[in-house]
Write an enzyme that holds these catalytic residues in place. Structure first.
Site, PDB file in Angstrom:
ATOM      1  N   GLU A 155       0.815  -1.169   0.135  1.00  0.00           N
ATOM      2  CA  GLU A 155      -0.044   0.144  -0.079  1.00  0.00           C
ATOM      3  C   GLU A 155       0.746   1.233  -0.113  1.00  0.00           C
ATOM      4  O   GLU A 155       1.978   1.137   0.065  1.00  0.00           O
ATOM      5  CB  GLU A 155      -0.997   0.034   1.330  1.00  0.00           C
TER       6      GLU A 155
ATOM      7  N   HIS B 126      -8.471  10.304   3.136  1.00  0.00           N
ATOM      8  CA  HIS B 126      -8.411   9.254   2.311  1.00  0.00           C
ATOM      9  C   HIS B 126      -8.548   9.518   1.086  1.00  0.00           C
ATOM     10  O   HIS B 126      -9.461  10.293   0.875  1.00  0.00           O
ATOM     11  CB  HIS B 126      -8.966   7.885   2.705  1.00  0.00           C
TER      12      HIS B 126
ATOM     13  N   ARG C  92      -0.553   9.013   1.806  1.00  0.00           N
ATOM     14  CA  ARG C  92      -2.119   9.349   1.567  1.00  0.00           C
ATOM     15  C   ARG C  92      -2.144  11.061   1.412  1.00  0.00           C
ATOM     16  O   ARG C  92      -2.987  11.389   0.653  1.00  0.00           O
ATOM     17  CB  ARG C  92      -2.858   9.182   2.562  1.00  0.00           C
TER      18      ARG C  92
ATOM     19  N   HIS D 193     -10.843  10.567   6.966  1.00  0.00           N
ATOM     20  CA  HIS D 193     -10.580   8.971   7.274  1.00  0.00           C
ATOM     21  C   HIS D 193     -10.199   8.696   8.534  1.00  0.00           C
ATOM     22  O   HIS D 193     -10.832   7.820   9.102  1.00  0.00           O
ATOM     23  CB  HIS D 193      -9.857   8.775   6.192  1.00  0.00           C
TER      24      HIS D 193
ATOM     25  N   ARG E  91      -0.335   8.812   9.092  1.00  0.00           N
ATOM     26  CA  ARG E  91      -0.315   7.150   9.381  1.00  0.00           C
ATOM     27  C   ARG E  91      -0.195   6.718   8.306  1.00  0.00           C
ATOM     28  O   ARG E  91      -0.591   6.960   7.128  1.00  0.00           O
ATOM     29  CB  ARG E  91      -1.741   6.795   9.680  1.00  0.00           C
TER      30      ARG E  91
END
Length: 548
Positions: A121, A245, A291, A352, A387
């Site tokens: 990811e 997100h 992100r 998110h 994060r």
């Protein structure tokens, strides 16, 4: 596991929140302690079942551990706490083994649990995300709940909404150090308030993304634990770092359906309406950038072109690949008329994940004796300014275990005096005459946060938000003081508290770092590295990010 309608009035360990963090803590507690888990709705209503991607875990030995640590610190823009990151990352393999022992059916390359399929990811330098197809959170919840149901010392009670913590300071016992001894809880089905005493209380209520108009989170993500902890006297840290997100399905009927990071991890690309790929213009890792970078890039392109969304395309991978790796996402998209095996999906960023929260130590302890905070409710130092994808479920598991072990080791010394606790008093309030006030304030708050405290900020926007939130806060507190509580009022009271914390924290950070991008200070300030924004409730002071 018992599932009673009314919680026991006196409890060894009260866990407020029934997601991965709360359930993990309950399962690690010794069987001789009686444990009550409160869920504000049905068990499936929390954020954990919505997690699609997986659990980040370095399973490839020392080199993989070191790279996972480096990726976490890089994604967090220098703010992650080094010893916290190492402790959590090094525990990854053990947590995966524990879940396998519980029967967690991870996806594997060959059907054997010893050969887990690992996906990659955004922000990760390698494949290290263990998953159960594209419904890891739901499968994790099912696995943990099965284990909880086998434990007779654990009671799980649904439709219980905590209102406030009961502390010795609240009771006026000022000669004692502040100690949490329970909570007032609204039974949503019986419409009455219970007074629950507990020797230990764990806040595991999730984050606060519902402070924003558009969010990937369920309606339950209203910052309850953060607000309760703040009102009780806990410090709160790094609330300016709200993660957006990048890829939420742009479809009103879907109501915040997330398109997993793993879609980009497996090769998905972001496109403009004319089919042009744009992420290589923003970051060398393109769609696999962290992100915050991807979300800001999408936001910039939408504003530049005046478009409602961008598009995420993985159709070139073929139907068989997509149905194998993303069965749930594929099926949900089909329900709304989008076939991701044949066409790109319209996507937009949405609030998110709350990277800040109640400040805790390595055991999840807060500033108040007997009170713990774990999961998204807490600020552990793991995430820093952003994060890293799929580190959240790992943090839930690691800190759930740590809090449980600390409680077990210190149960004999816990707050145990039989202090008199008054029942909830409604003698001075009446039924609300115009509940529309709550609805109106809820909408106004969330829109103000979206418009002024979103992906790109300015000091002027933040000051506007602060002014509006102050007005709303006074209205809501006045309403709370005069009328009987309802679930909507409790959640709104918590949301306006958390919104105030986010704005005050954002105004205090005079730089752009990670998820906090402010045009007045567009560059990161090297002097701010390793400095957190800490808010102290005693005098409502803020220790700015670069203060000594």
């Amino acid at each position: 596991m018992s599932q009673s309608a009314i919680p026991a009035p006196s409890i060894d360990v009260l866990i407020i929140g029934s997601g991965a963090a709360g359930l993990s803590a309950a399962l690690h507690l010794p069987p001789e302690l009686n444990v009550t888990i409160l869920s504000k709705g049905p068990i499936s209503a929390g954020s954990t079942p919505w997690a699609q991607g997986g659990i980040a875990a370095a399973l490839g030995g020392i080199e993989d551990i070191e790279q996972h640590i480096a990726d976490t610190c890089r994604a967090g823009s220098g703010l992650p706490k080094a010893d916290t990151v190492r402790r959590v990352v090094e525990a990854g393999s053990r947590q995966i083994d524990w879940l396998l022992e519980l029967g967690m059916p991870f996806s594997s390359d060959d059907g054997e649990s010893s050969h887990l399929h690992l996906t990659r990811e955004g922000g990760h330098g390698a494949r290290r995300v263990a998953h159960a197809a594209d419904h890891t959170g739901r499968t994790l919840m099912e696995t943990l709940l099965d284990a909880v149901r086998a434990r007779p010392n654990i009671s799980l009670v649904e439709y219980q909404l905590a209102i406030d913590l009961i502390t010795t300071q609240r009771l006026g016992l000022t000669e004692e150090s502040n100690c949490c001894i329970g909570a007032y809880v609204l039974d949503l089905q019986a419409d009455r308030v219970h007074t629950l005493r507990a020797r230990h209380v764990i806040l595991a209520t999730g984050g606060a993304a519902k402070a924003y108009l558009y969010s990937t989170n369920p309606d339950s993500s209203t910052g309850d634990g953060i607000a309760m902890g703040w009102r009780a006297g806990c410090r709160v840290a790094n609330m300016e770092f709200m993660q957006f997100h990048p890829t939420c399905l742009f479809e009103p009927r879907a109501k915040s359906f997330l398109i997993s990071e793993a879609v980009r991890g497996e090769g998905g690309v972001l496109l403009l309406p004319d089919g042009t790929r744009f992420m290589p213009n923003y970051h060398p890792d393109a769609e696999l950038a962290p992100r915050d970078v991807v979300a800001r890039a999408i936001d910039a392109e939408m504003k530049r072109l005046g478009i409602d969304c961008v598009y995420l395309d993985i159709s070139f991978k073929g139907k068989a690949f997509i149905e194998q790796h993303f069965p749930m996402i594929h099926q949900r998209c089909l329900e709304y008329g989008y076939d991701m095996t044949r066409q790109p999906l319209p996507v937009v960023p949405a609030a998110h994940y709350t990277c800040g929260g109640i400040d805790v130590d390595e055991q999840g302890q807060t500033d108040i004796a007997g009170l713990y905070a774990i999961g998204e409710t807490s600020h552990t130092g793991l995430h820093g300014a952003n994060r890293l994808a799929s580190n959240s479920l790992l943090e839930c598991l690691v800190y759930g275990e740590a809090a449980a072990q600390h409680i077990a080791s210190n149960h004999a010394e816990a707050c145990s005096r039989n202090w008199p606790v008054p029942d909830w008093d409604e003698s001075q309030v009446t039924d609300a005459d115009e509940a529309v006030v709550v609805t109106h304030n809820w909408d106004e708050l969330r829109r103000a946060m979206w418009d002024y405290v979103g992906i790109v900020r300015t000091t002027k926007r933040l000051e506007r938000a602060q002014h509006r939130i102050a007005l709303l806060r006074r209205e809501i507190h006045d309403y709370y003081a005069h009328f009987r509580i309802t679930n909507n009022l409790i959640e709104l009271r918590n949301l306006v508290e958390v919104a105030d914390l986010i704005v005050r924290s954002a105004l205090a950070r005079h730089e752009s770092r990670g998820l906090h991008f402010i045009r007045d200070y567009p560059e990161a300030n090297p002097d701010c590295a390793q400095h957190n924004t800490v808010l102290t409730p005693i005098n409502r002071s803020v220790r700015r990010a670069c203060d000594a």
